[in-house]
Design a protein around this motif. Structure first.
Motif, PDB file in Angstrom:
ATOM      1  N   HIS A  67       0.828  -1.211   0.000  1.00 13.80           N
ATOM      2  CA  HIS A  67       0.000   0.000   0.000  1.00 13.80           C
ATOM      3  C   HIS A  67       0.859   1.257   0.000  1.00 13.80           C
ATOM      4  O   HIS A  67       0.496   2.268  -0.600  1.00 13.80           O
ATOM      5  CB  HIS A  67      -0.950  -0.001   1.209  1.00 13.80           C
ATOM      6  CG  HIS A  67      -0.281   0.261   2.524  1.00 13.80           C
ATOM      7  ND1 HIS A  67       0.168  -0.759   3.351  1.00 13.80           N
ATOM      8  CD2 HIS A  67       0.027   1.420   3.170  1.00 13.80           C
ATOM      9  CE1 HIS A  67       0.706  -0.245   4.437  1.00 13.80           C
ATOM     10  NE2 HIS A  67       0.637   1.080   4.353  1.00 13.80           N
ATOM     11  N   ALA A  68       2.015   1.206   0.649  1.00 12.11           N
ATOM     12  CA  ALA A  68       2.881   2.384   0.694  1.00 12.11           C
ATOM     13  C   ALA A  68       3.564   2.640  -0.641  1.00 12.11           C
ATOM     14  O   ALA A  68       3.923   3.776  -0.958  1.00 12.11           O
ATOM     15  CB  ALA A  68       3.927   2.209   1.796  1.00 12.11           C
ATOM     16  N   LEU A  85       2.208   2.126  -3.659  1.00 12.10           N
ATOM     17  CA  LEU A  85       1.305   2.483  -4.756  1.00 12.10           C
ATOM     18  C   LEU A  85       1.458   3.929  -5.230  1.00 12.10           C
ATOM     19  O   LEU A  85       1.587   4.162  -6.443  1.00 12.10           O
ATOM     20  CB  LEU A  85      -0.145   2.198  -4.358  1.00 12.10           C
ATOM     21  CG  LEU A  85      -1.209   2.598  -5.388  1.00 12.10           C
ATOM     22  CD1 LEU A  85      -0.946   1.944  -6.739  1.00 12.10           C
ATOM     23  CD2 LEU A  85      -2.605   2.245  -4.886  1.00 12.10           C
ATOM     24  N   TYR A 101      -3.861  -3.663  -8.053  1.00 14.22           N
ATOM     25  CA  TYR A 101      -4.133  -3.270  -6.669  1.00 14.22           C
ATOM     26  C   TYR A 101      -5.592  -3.441  -6.264  1.00 14.22           C
ATOM     27  O   TYR A 101      -5.953  -3.152  -5.120  1.00 14.22           O
ATOM     28  CB  TYR A 101      -3.702  -1.818  -6.441  1.00 14.22           C
ATOM     29  CG  TYR A 101      -2.279  -1.697  -5.954  1.00 14.22           C
ATOM     30  CD1 TYR A 101      -1.994  -1.599  -4.596  1.00 14.22           C
ATOM     31  CD2 TYR A 101      -1.220  -1.707  -6.841  1.00 14.22           C
ATOM     32  CE1 TYR A 101      -0.692  -1.504  -4.136  1.00 14.22           C
ATOM     33  CE2 TYR A 101       0.086  -1.610  -6.401  1.00 14.22           C
ATOM     34  CZ  TYR A 101       0.351  -1.507  -5.041  1.00 14.22           C
ATOM     35  OH  TYR A 101       1.648  -1.423  -4.594  1.00 14.22           O
ATOM     36  N   LEU A 154      -5.129   8.232  -4.285  1.00 11.77           N
ATOM     37  CA  LEU A 154      -4.206   7.143  -3.953  1.00 11.77           C
ATOM     38  C   LEU A 154      -3.351   7.496  -2.739  1.00 11.77           C
ATOM     39  O   LEU A 154      -3.094   6.643  -1.876  1.00 11.77           O
ATOM     40  CB  LEU A 154      -3.314   6.833  -5.156  1.00 11.77           C
ATOM     41  CG  LEU A 154      -4.030   6.308  -6.405  1.00 11.77           C
ATOM     42  CD1 LEU A 154      -3.026   6.028  -7.518  1.00 11.77           C
ATOM     43  CD2 LEU A 154      -4.841   5.053  -6.094  1.00 11.77           C
ATOM     44  N   TRP A 200      -5.566   7.220   0.389  1.00  9.33           N
ATOM     45  CA  TRP A 200      -5.815   5.818   0.745  1.00  9.33           C
ATOM     46  C   TRP A 200      -4.577   5.194   1.373  1.00  9.33           C
ATOM     47  O   TRP A 200      -4.666   4.512   2.404  1.00  9.33           O
ATOM     48  CB  TRP A 200      -6.223   5.033  -0.504  1.00  9.33           C
ATOM     49  CG  TRP A 200      -6.280   3.553  -0.257  1.00  9.33           C
ATOM     50  CD1 TRP A 200      -7.301   2.857   0.319  1.00  9.33           C
ATOM     51  CD2 TRP A 200      -5.252   2.597  -0.545  1.00  9.33           C
ATOM     52  NE1 TRP A 200      -6.970   1.512   0.406  1.00  9.33           N
ATOM     53  CE2 TRP A 200      -5.724   1.332  -0.123  1.00  9.33           C
ATOM     54  CE3 TRP A 200      -3.983   2.684  -1.128  1.00  9.33           C
ATOM     55  CZ2 TRP A 200      -4.969   0.168  -0.259  1.00  9.33           C
ATOM     56  CZ3 TRP A 200      -3.233   1.530  -1.264  1.00  9.33           C
ATOM     57  CH2 TRP A 200      -3.724   0.288  -0.835  1.00  9.33           C
ATOM     58  N   SER A 201      -3.428   5.427   0.764  1.00 14.48           N
ATOM     59  CA  SER A 201      -2.190   4.838   1.271  1.00 14.48           C
ATOM     60  C   SER A 201      -1.876   5.325   2.683  1.00 14.48           C
ATOM     61  O   SER A 201      -1.392   4.560   3.527  1.00 14.48           O
ATOM     62  CB  SER A 201      -1.030   5.177   0.329  1.00 14.48           C
ATOM     63  OG  SER A 201       0.186   4.661   0.808  1.00 14.48           O
ATOM     64  N   GLN A 211      -3.718   3.378   5.525  1.00 15.42           N
ATOM     65  CA  GLN A 211      -3.543   1.931   5.636  1.00 15.42           C
ATOM     66  C   GLN A 211      -2.417   1.631   6.623  1.00 15.42           C
ATOM     67  O   GLN A 211      -1.439   2.371   6.706  1.00 15.42           O
ATOM     68  CB  GLN A 211      -3.199   1.319   4.272  1.00 15.42           C
ATOM     69  CG  GLN A 211      -4.209   1.617   3.189  1.00 15.42           C
ATOM     70  CD  GLN A 211      -5.616   1.201   3.556  1.00 15.42           C
ATOM     71  OE1 GLN A 211      -5.860   0.053   3.913  1.00 15.42           O
ATOM     72  NE2 GLN A 211      -6.544   2.143   3.472  1.00 15.42           N
ATOM     73  N   SER A 254      -0.335  -4.358   4.803  1.00 12.27           N
ATOM     74  CA  SER A 254      -0.522  -4.993   3.493  1.00 12.27           C
ATOM     75  C   SER A 254       0.698  -5.863   3.242  1.00 12.27           C
ATOM     76  O   SER A 254       1.725  -5.718   3.916  1.00 12.27           O
ATOM     77  CB  SER A 254      -0.683  -3.943   2.380  1.00 12.27           C
ATOM     78  OG  SER A 254       0.491  -3.183   2.222  1.00 12.27           O
TER      79      SER A 254
END
Length: 345
Positions: free
Chosen positions: A34-35, A37, A105, A191, A194-195, A198, A201
């Motif tokens: 996630h980091a 992306l 993703y 994006l 969102w990242s 989180q 992941s």
């Protein structure tokens, strides 16, 4: 006063196929997926925004951004014409790469988010579709179907060039109206947001390997179907059922592109060197791309041919393109049949 678009005075950052993490960013492979992306998406977003801005600005007359609508579209389309096809192509490729990244993703993103954004990116890519398709027809395919007599070939070639100019001018106007930069900047922010929220992941390397396995599985399924269409019975059935075989090849081509782009994007996170696999995928993509280009060319010429040339010349052009299309489709299926056992991560 002439409007200045972002990135108009500078080159776009990288060629599409070079868009992957640099050697200084290889530590990203150890990041949670996630980091990574936003970092993976950043060069693709930069490329798309840059190319869209330069395409929109290229045909803008001195009177302002909307003057092209009222003026002669063909004359505006002639300015910077040499740069347009490549910029339009790079714009579309960067959007396809973003769509592939979002596909990869999708299991991590909120339900429906990847699909919604992939749809929006597809709409942005469609803005440049006709301009790109006519450019391919006029530059890459025309030498294969133009009459040998220059007196007959030149009027058709000029008509094709004028059609490319019209479509390019329409593409520029559509770019200005749709403002792709705003949409893509919104995706960048989405994006990043969102990242940021989180907390867990899989590591990027494990995630990349799994999603590439998934992409290869889909590719093998579609390649098997496309290769089967090479049988005489399947070809006859396809002809009777509205080009089923052509659609199968097209779906296989999309699957090849997905594997190709993800291999490039995830290369630093993969244990095995990707260069050899990318070269093999590009060869397959070339074969299927030729078949697709001739299929699209035939579709473009059907409604437009009466305006481009007379009846006898139209029959000659369509006959030569149809033969070329059949040959390219056969070559594509043979290439798929040879490569099927090697289609694995």
């Amino acid at each position: 006063m002439r409007m200045v678009y972002a990135d108009q005075m500078v080159g776009c950052p990288r060629e599409p196929d070079d868009m992957t993490l640099s050697s200084s960013d290889r530590h990203t492979a150890d990041m949670p997926a996630h980091a990574a992306l936003p970092r993976l998406a950043a060069p693709l977003l930069d490329e798309a925004i840059c190319c869209a801005g330069r395409v929109a600005a290229a045909g803008e007359p001195d009177g302002g951004p909307n003057s092209a609508v009222d003026g002669n579209a063909d004359s505006h389309a002639d300015s910077n014409a040499n740069a347009d096809p490549e910029l339009i192509h790079r714009y579309r490729v960067s959007l396809r790469q973003l769509r592939c990244l979002l596909w990869a993703y999708a299991p991590l993103l909120p339900a429906g988010m990847a699909h919604a954004w992939r749809t929006r990116l597809g709409t942005l890519a469609d803005l440049a579709g006709p301009a790109r398709e006519w450019a391919v027809l006029a530059t890459e395919l025309a030498p294969h179907f133009l009459p040998e007599d220059p007196a007959r070939a030149q009027p058709l070639l000029r008509a094709l060039e004028q059609q490319v100019a019209r479509e390019t001018a329409a593409c520029r106007r559509a770019m200005r109206d749709a403002a792709p930069a705003a949409v893509l900047s919104s995706l960048r922010a989405t994006l990043a947001d969102w990242s940021a929220v989180q907390d867990r992941s899989p590591p990027l390397d494990a995630f990349a390997r799994q999603r590439l396995r998934d992409a290869y599985r889909i590719l093998r399924q579609r390649a098997a179907r496309a290769a089967a269409d090479a049988d005489a019975e399947a070809v006859a059935k396809a002809a009777a059922q509205a080009d089923t075989g052509t659609r199968t090849l097209h779906r296989t081509r999309i699957a090849i592109k997905r594997v190709h782009y993800l291999t490039v994007l995830f290369a630093p996170a993969l244990a095995r060197p990707a260069a050899r696999r990318v070269k093999s995928l590009r060869r397959l993509q070339l074969h299927l791309g030729r078949a697709n280009d001739t299929t699209v060319a035939l579709m473009l010429l059907d409604p437009s041919a009466p305006r481009l040339c007379g009846r006898h010349l139209r029959r000659l052009v369509r006959g030569r393109l149809s033969c070329l299309n059949s040959r390219y489709e056969a070559q594509a299926r043979r290439a798929l049949a040879r490569a099927r056992k090697r289609l694995k991560p």
